[in-house]
Write a protein that holds these residues in place. Structure first.
Motif, PDB file in Angstrom:
ATOM      1  N   UNK A   1      -3.979  13.934  -9.625  1.00 12.76           N
ATOM      2  CA  UNK A   1      -3.612  12.607  -9.701  1.00 12.76           C
ATOM      3  C   UNK A   1      -4.326  11.835 -10.801  1.00 12.76           C
ATOM      4  N   UNK A   2      -5.555  12.216 -11.069  1.00  8.93           N
ATOM      5  CA  UNK A   2      -6.661  11.642 -12.123  1.00  8.93           C
ATOM      6  C   UNK A   2      -7.025  10.236 -11.415  1.00  8.93           C
TER       7      UNK A   2
ATOM      8  N   UNK B   1       0.752  -1.410   0.134  1.00 11.24           N
ATOM      9  CA  UNK B   1       0.082   0.138  -0.091  1.00 11.24           C
ATOM     10  C   UNK B   1       0.819   1.208  -0.036  1.00 11.24           C
ATOM     11  N   UNK B   2       1.585   1.337  -1.089  1.00 11.64           N
ATOM     12  CA  UNK B   2       2.477   2.753  -1.087  1.00 11.64           C
ATOM     13  C   UNK B   2       1.649   3.955  -1.233  1.00 11.64           C
ATOM     14  N   UNK B   3       2.289   4.994  -1.096  1.00 10.05           N
ATOM     15  CA  UNK B   3       1.436   6.261  -1.159  1.00 10.05           C
ATOM     16  C   UNK B   3       2.061   7.115  -2.176  1.00 10.05           C
ATOM     17  N   UNK B   4       1.194   8.178  -2.881  1.00 14.41           N
ATOM     18  CA  UNK B   4       1.436   9.057  -3.893  1.00 14.41           C
ATOM     19  C   UNK B   4       1.863  10.386  -3.561  1.00 14.41           C
ATOM     20  N   UNK B   5       2.678  11.064  -3.826  1.00 15.44           N
ATOM     21  CA  UNK B   5       2.900  12.267  -3.593  1.00 15.44           C
ATOM     22  C   UNK B   5       3.136  13.024  -4.892  1.00 15.44           C
TER      23      UNK B   5
ATOM     24  N   UNK C   1      -2.003   6.411 -11.629  1.00 15.71           N
ATOM     25  CA  UNK C   1      -2.043   7.793 -11.550  1.00 15.71           C
ATOM     26  C   UNK C   1      -1.377   8.578 -12.624  1.00 15.71           C
ATOM     27  N   UNK C   2      -1.757   9.942 -12.742  1.00 18.34           N
ATOM     28  CA  UNK C   2      -1.103  10.855 -13.872  1.00 18.34           C
ATOM     29  C   UNK C   2      -1.056  12.051 -13.432  1.00 18.34           C
TER      30      UNK C   2
ATOM     31  N   UNK D   1       4.684  16.658 -11.412  1.00 20.04           N
ATOM     32  CA  UNK D   1       4.902  15.224 -11.631  1.00 20.04           C
ATOM     33  C   UNK D   1       4.499  14.539 -10.433  1.00 20.04           C
ATOM     34  N   UNK D   2       4.405  13.301 -10.523  1.00 20.84           N
ATOM     35  CA  UNK D   2       3.893  12.439  -9.211  1.00 20.84           C
ATOM     36  C   UNK D   2       4.793  11.150  -9.124  1.00 20.84           C
TER      37      UNK D   2
END
Length: 149
Positions: free
Chosen positions: A62-63, A23-27, A99-100, A107-108
């Motif tokens: 992040x779409x 369960x990584x996270x998005x930054x 994600x985008x 950037x993400x």
């Protein structure tokens, strides 16, 4: 009647990717100042609920369509945002899919919770520290009272 000067209100979402191991996270990397890696989020529109703003901002940046699971905490240190006094509600969310980077996100990147970037925008290092504690113990963010001393 003139309205009083008050802090701005924001809503952020720590997005766990439920369809990936660990369960990584998005930054996001911010497109506009202050630059740096940040938790997706942004300002609440007049007439908008905090929860709606968090979901909207996550989608815009992040779409991804997110599901909010909990409120991690409210962050209100007047110096947390160099642009001015901003209070943010930080939610824990989950999403699946690819994600985008969109809108204010230059950037993400997907980060393991064991390998988060060292330099983050705003007070997001503190927020992510609270998130890691919550993930480990289930305890909410601690109250931080500034007594002026």
């Amino acid at each position: 009647m003139a309205r009083p000067d008050t802090p701005l209100l924001a809503a952020d979402a720590i997005i766990e990717l439920a369809d990936r191991p660990g369960r990584p996270i998005l930054l996001i990397e911010r497109r506009h100042p202050p630059y740096g890696w940040a938790i997706p989020g942004g300002f609440v529109d007049v007439g908008e609920r905090l929860e709606t703003a968090a979901v909207r901002e996550a989608l815009e940046e992040t779409s991804l369509h997110v599901t909010l699971n909990a409120l991690l905490g409210l962050y209100s240190d007047p110096s947390r945002d160099p642009r001015g006094h901003t209070v943010t509600a930080v939610y824990l969310a989950e999403a699946a899919g690819e994600p985008s980077a969109q809108d204010d996100a230059k950037n993400l990147r997907i980060f393991s919770v064991d390998a988060l970037p060292e330099v983050l925008a705003f007070d997001h290092a503190l927020v992510l520290e609270d998130y890691l504690r919550f993930r480990e113990t289930g305890q909410p963010a601690p109250l931080r009272l500034d007594t002026g001393r």
